[in-house]
Structures are given as C-alpha cells and as structure tokens.
Design a protein around this motif. Structure first.
Motif, PDB file in Angstrom:
ATOM      1  N   ILE A 191       0.836  -1.202   0.000  1.00  0.00           N
ATOM      2  CA  ILE A 191       0.000   0.000   0.000  1.00  0.00           C
ATOM      3  C   ILE A 191       0.872   1.253   0.000  1.00  0.00           C
ATOM      4  N   ILE A 192       1.905   1.268   0.823  1.00  0.00           N
ATOM      5  CA  ILE A 192       2.800   2.433   0.869  1.00  0.00           C
ATOM      6  C   ILE A 192       3.493   2.623  -0.472  1.00  0.00           C
ATOM      7  N   ARG A 193       3.970   1.552  -1.061  1.00  0.00           N
ATOM      8  CA  ARG A 193       4.655   1.654  -2.355  1.00  0.00           C
ATOM      9  C   ARG A 193       3.706   2.173  -3.433  1.00  0.00           C
ATOM     10  N   ARG A 194       2.493   1.612  -3.473  1.00  0.00           N
ATOM     11  CA  ARG A 194       1.517   2.042  -4.486  1.00  0.00           C
ATOM     12  C   ARG A 194       1.125   3.500  -4.279  1.00  0.00           C
ATOM     13  N   SER A 195       0.982   3.900  -3.023  1.00  0.00           N
ATOM     14  CA  SER A 195       0.598   5.280  -2.711  1.00  0.00           C
ATOM     15  C   SER A 195       1.686   6.263  -3.136  1.00  0.00           C
ATOM     16  N   LEU A 196       2.940   5.909  -2.862  1.00  0.00           N
ATOM     17  CA  LEU A 196       4.036   6.792  -3.244  1.00  0.00           C
ATOM     18  C   LEU A 196       4.174   6.878  -4.757  1.00  0.00           C
ATOM     19  N   HIS A 197       3.983   5.769  -5.441  1.00  0.00           N
ATOM     20  CA  HIS A 197       4.053   5.801  -6.907  1.00  0.00           C
ATOM     21  C   HIS A 197       2.995   6.735  -7.485  1.00  0.00           C
ATOM     22  N   LEU A 198       1.845   6.807  -6.837  1.00  0.00           N
ATOM     23  CA  LEU A 198       0.757   7.659  -7.339  1.00  0.00           C
ATOM     24  C   LEU A 198       0.973   9.137  -7.034  1.00  0.00           C
ATOM     25  N   ASP A 199       1.404   9.461  -5.815  1.00  0.00           N
ATOM     26  CA  ASP A 199       1.344  10.852  -5.370  1.00  0.00           C
ATOM     27  C   ASP A 199       2.645  11.451  -4.852  1.00  0.00           C
ATOM     28  N   SER A 200       3.695  10.673  -4.728  1.00  0.00           N
ATOM     29  CA  SER A 200       4.948  11.230  -4.232  1.00  0.00           C
ATOM     30  C   SER A 200       5.617  12.099  -5.296  1.00  0.00           C
ATOM     31  N   LYS A 201       6.340  13.114  -4.836  1.00  0.00           N
ATOM     32  CA  LYS A 201       7.126  13.941  -5.745  1.00  0.00           C
ATOM     33  C   LYS A 201       8.496  13.314  -6.031  1.00  0.00           C
ATOM     34  N   LEU A 202       8.829  12.266  -5.290  1.00  0.00           N
ATOM     35  CA  LEU A 202      10.046  11.518  -5.588  1.00  0.00           C
ATOM     36  C   LEU A 202       9.813  10.683  -6.837  1.00  0.00           C
ATOM     37  N   ASP A 203      10.845  10.474  -7.637  1.00  0.00           N
ATOM     38  CA  ASP A 203      10.668   9.664  -8.841  1.00  0.00           C
ATOM     39  C   ASP A 203      10.559   8.186  -8.461  1.00  0.00           C
ATOM     40  N   GLU A 204       9.989   7.388  -9.371  1.00  0.00           N
ATOM     41  CA  GLU A 204       9.698   5.991  -9.061  1.00  0.00           C
ATOM     42  C   GLU A 204      10.956   5.196  -8.722  1.00  0.00           C
ATOM     43  N   LYS A 205      12.058   5.477  -9.400  1.00  0.00           N
ATOM     44  CA  LYS A 205      13.302   4.769  -9.117  1.00  0.00           C
ATOM     45  C   LYS A 205      13.759   5.032  -7.689  1.00  0.00           C
ATOM     46  N   THR A 206      13.658   6.286  -7.244  1.00  0.00           N
ATOM     47  CA  THR A 206      14.052   6.634  -5.878  1.00  0.00           C
ATOM     48  C   THR A 206      13.114   6.003  -4.865  1.00  0.00           C
ATOM     49  N   ILE A 207      11.807   6.029  -5.163  1.00  0.00           N
ATOM     50  CA  ILE A 207      10.824   5.415  -4.263  1.00  0.00           C
ATOM     51  C   ILE A 207      11.129   3.941  -4.056  1.00  0.00           C
ATOM     52  N   ASP A 208      11.339   3.219  -5.151  1.00  0.00           N
ATOM     53  CA  ASP A 208      11.595   1.782  -5.039  1.00  0.00           C
ATOM     54  C   ASP A 208      12.902   1.512  -4.311  1.00  0.00           C
ATOM     55  N   ALA A 209      13.930   2.299  -4.586  1.00  0.00           N
ATOM     56  CA  ALA A 209      15.207   2.111  -3.895  1.00  0.00           C
ATOM     57  C   ALA A 209      15.053   2.371  -2.400  1.00  0.00           C
ATOM     58  N   LEU A 210      14.311   3.429  -2.054  1.00  0.00           N
ATOM     59  CA  LEU A 210      14.096   3.768  -0.649  1.00  0.00           C
ATOM     60  C   LEU A 210      13.356   2.657   0.080  1.00  0.00           C
ATOM     61  N   LEU A 211      12.260   2.181  -0.500  1.00  0.00           N
ATOM     62  CA  LEU A 211      11.460   1.154   0.161  1.00  0.00           C
ATOM     63  C   LEU A 211      12.169  -0.196   0.182  1.00  0.00           C
ATOM     64  N   ASP A 212      12.918  -0.505  -0.873  1.00  0.00           N
ATOM     65  CA  ASP A 212      13.670  -1.761  -0.878  1.00  0.00           C
ATOM     66  C   ASP A 212      14.686  -1.786   0.256  1.00  0.00           C
ATOM     67  N   MET A 213      15.237  -0.614   0.600  1.00  0.00           N
ATOM     68  CA  MET A 213      16.193  -0.543   1.695  1.00  0.00           C
ATOM     69  C   MET A 213      15.505  -0.476   3.045  1.00  0.00           C
ATOM     70  N   ALA A 214      14.484   0.372   3.172  1.00  0.00           N
ATOM     71  CA  ALA A 214      13.994   0.781   4.492  1.00  0.00           C
ATOM     72  C   ALA A 214      12.829  -0.049   5.036  1.00  0.00           C
ATOM     73  N   LEU A 215      12.069  -0.711   4.177  1.00  0.00           N
ATOM     74  CA  LEU A 215      10.993  -1.554   4.698  1.00  0.00           C
ATOM     75  C   LEU A 215      11.570  -2.732   5.458  1.00  0.00           C
ATOM     76  N   PRO A 216      10.903  -3.167   6.527  1.00  0.00           N
ATOM     77  CA  PRO A 216      11.376  -4.387   7.212  1.00  0.00           C
ATOM     78  C   PRO A 216      11.233  -5.583   6.287  1.00  0.00           C
ATOM     79  N   PRO A 217      12.053  -6.613   6.461  1.00  0.00           N
ATOM     80  CA  PRO A 217      11.996  -7.786   5.568  1.00  0.00           C
ATOM     81  C   PRO A 217      10.595  -8.369   5.419  1.00  0.00           C
ATOM     82  N   SER A 218       9.817  -8.363   6.499  1.00  0.00           N
ATOM     83  CA  SER A 218       8.473  -8.958   6.451  1.00  0.00           C
ATOM     84  C   SER A 218       7.512  -8.146   5.579  1.00  0.00           C
TER      85      SER A 218
END
Length: 240
Positions: free
Chosen positions: A209-236
């Motif tokens: 949900i967080i990833r989909r929400s950021l892809h829709l409305d974040s001012k960060l570009d999609e590559k940065t969003i995915d890199a950020l979440l791939d690093m910062a989300l807990p493994p689960s």
C-alpha cells in the motif's frame, strides 16, 4: 580441533575481519562505525585473531542488511548544499529557499544571503527544540496511516482492496523523510508493527500500500521510491 558446540560458520577460515565486513556491506572500511564509540552499532565479535575482531559471514550479512536499512536512505536522499557539503535533501531545499527570500530584498549578496539563511534552515527541523516538532509530526504521520488502514478494515476490505493513502498523507511522508532520511527505516517498521498488532494487517500488505501510494502521489521519482522502500521496509513487508 573445533569444539562440538561451534557451528561450521565459526570455523576460523570462514570468519571475516573489519575489511571483510566492509566488503560484504559494500562500504569503505573507513566508513564502518568506530568500535571505540559507545554507540558504534557494530555486531558483537564472535572471535578475535591477532587482536582483531572477527565475525561469521552470516552475522556479517545480517549486519550489512541492517546497516543499509539504517544508513542507506540518508545516502539516497542526500543533496549538496551551496557550501559544497552533503545534507538531507529537505534541509538543502529549505536553505536554498530561505537564501532566495533573504536575497530578494536586494540588500544582501548571494554569499551573505547563504550564510544568513543557514541557521534558520537548520532550526526548522534539526534538534529537540526545532521550530517544527519533528517527533510530533512523526507520530501524527504514523497515526494518519493507521487511521486510513483502520477505515478500510472496518469496511471489510483486506489485502489489495485496502485503498491507497490520501495524497496529503503522502506529501507529509515525502516532506518528513527528505529531512529525516535516517529515520525512515524506524518509521516504516513502526507503521508495519502497529498495523499488524492493532489492525491485524500483515506487513507485506502495508508495504504494498505504501509503495503504491508513493508511486501515485509522491514527488520523488519511481526509481528513488523503489530504492528507498527496498532498503527501508522491514523484511516482512517486502514482496515474498
């Protein structure tokens, strides 16, 4: 001869020193935390050789993952100030904006305006007495995400049917992590944990949900969003 209680990963030839730990974490050895500092956040050595701490490779890999979760967002969301130093993107943006405001009256040179704008920019978000109460903002952001999820749960929605976050919540998330990127992993971990314990929403669903929400409305570009979440989300919370 190896003691029976020791696992094969603790065999002397399979242990790594600081250089090996740095290689596994893909960072320069000089960038590893200083073990002389009280809050160095290094893993506990499992052995010593020639006066050097040694770690098993599984422990080194686990530490590397935790290190990237904690430190990676800061490097990803970093920018260079007009003084030529690295700082969080948000702080750099605040400083640049205040520089233009100060220089706008035409009474200050650009260099003087940059100097005058620096401490007001810092005081906005840095320190316990910052003008914007960042700890309170963090709590408000967490509760906003949980409130959104709770509304969906009350309506009987589950999984992918839990709709994306409101745009203004995404905007606050953007604003916060660009000024406190090193807090991103803890922020996301708390959201996922509270969603699971309070609402019985599994972490992987929250992450989606967080990833989909950021892809829709974040001012960060999609590559940065995915890199950020791939690093910062807990493994689960990462896709299985």
């Amino acid at each position: 001869m190896r003691r029976r209680s020791e696992g094969p990963e603790l065999e002397r030839g399979l242990l790594v020193d600081r250089a090996g730990l740095a290689k596994i974490a893909n960072v320069a050895e000089d960038d590893l935390p200083d073990p002389k500092l009280e809050d160095h956040k290094m893993p506990e050595p499992q052995a010593h050789g020639a006066g050097r701490p040694l770690w098993s490779q599984p422990v080194a890999r686990d530490w590397a993952e935790q290190h990237h979760r904690a430190q990676g967002p800061g490097a990803l969301l970093s920018a260079t100030t007009s003084f030529g130093t690295p700082q969080p993107q948000g702080l750099v943006a605040d400083h640049n904006r205040l520089t233009k405001v100060i220089q706008g009256d035409g009474k200050q040179t650009e260099e003087a305006a940059k100097t005058l704008a620096w401490w007001p920019a810092v005081s906005l978000t840095v320190g316990t007495d910052s003008l914007i109460p960042m700890s309170a903002l963090r709590t408000t952001l967490i509760e906003a995400v949980l409130s959104h999820l709770a509304n969906g749960v009350r309506k009987g929605r589950t999984g992918i049917w839990l709709v994306t976050l409101r745009r203004d919540v995404v905007q606050i998330f953007d604003w916060y992590v660009q000024r406190k990127p090193d807090h991103t992993a803890n922020l996301l971990s708390e959201i996922c944990l509270d969603a699971h314990t309070r609402l019985n929403v599994d972490p992987e669903t929250v992450g989606k949900i967080i990833r989909r929400s950021l892809h829709l409305d974040s001012k960060l570009d999609e590559k940065t969003i995915d890199a950020l979440l791939d690093m910062a989300l807990p493994p689960s919370a990462k896709p299985s």
